[in-house]
Scaffold this motif. Structure first.
Motif: not given
Ligand code: SF4
Length: 203
Positions: A87, A90-91, A93-95, A122
């Protein structure tokens, strides 16, 4: 006066941001400084009186794009909190960040399933602690809590190559029982990178 406990959930070394996610381990390495009460690494006390939440870990990263990599490491095995690792990753990578996971490679054995596909997208870099050149030396030095651990590390590493762009195994330098050249050969056979590490390095 009683010293106030300051939890360290994140710390920086050479442009990487390290996350201190757990102190629990699937190994009980004979050389581990934590068993003699020494939790110091890079001028930080990495002892956790409680494990950080996902939100606290995300806060400890800050802006992921400023770091070379966000690294799950420390005096504990990050994959014991696999779903929280995924988790946070994932966050990150999102940023726009990148993730390195440093592991003992025993997650498949622990979870009883092949978790390596979960790493795809991930984890950018996977560092697996091979530690030693054969299972006898590994058992003696690392005292795994589960059976057939060394074989499980090799299998995990081989499978992870299919899902993680960069995979590296490490072995302990400065330990007479460990044949570093034999470890390097194993890495070659597995078609992954190899790094030897001083045992004082956190894992
Ligand atoms: S050296 Fe690392 S893997 Fe081994 S017991 Fe200590 S923290 Fe766990």
């Amino acid at each position: 006066m009683r010293e106030e406990y300051q939890p360290i959930f994140g710390y920086s070394i050479d442009g990487d941001r390290y996350l201190n996610i757990t102190n629990r381990c699937t190994l009980q390495c004979e050389h581990c400084p934590k068993f003699s009460g020494d939790w110091g690494f890079a001028n930080h006390n990495l002892r956790l009186l409680r494990e950080p939440t996902v939100s606290e870990l995300v806060d400890a990263v800050g802006n992921p794009s400023v770091w070379n990599e966000v690294v799950f490491s420390g005096f504990g095995e990050p994959t014991l909190r696999l779903y929280d690792v995924l988790e946070v990753s994932r966050r990150v990578h999102e940023r726009g960040g990148r993730v390195r996971l440093e592991t003992d490679g025993l997650a498949n054995l622990f979870f009883g399933r092949d978790i390596t596909p979960d790493l795809e997208g991930n984890v950018d870099t996977l560092v697996v602690g091979l530690k030693a050149h054969n299972s006898e030396a590994y058992e003696r030095l690392c005292r795994p809590k589960m059976g057939h651990a060394y074989e499980a590390v090799l299998d995990f590493t081989e499978r992870a190559r299919n899902f993680v762009p960069k995979v590296v195994v490490t072995a302990m330098s400065g330990v007479p029982d460990v044949d570093l050249e034999a470890c390097r050969d194993i890495a070659r056979r597995l078609d992954v990178g190899f790094v030897s590490r001083a045992i004082r390095h956190n894992c």
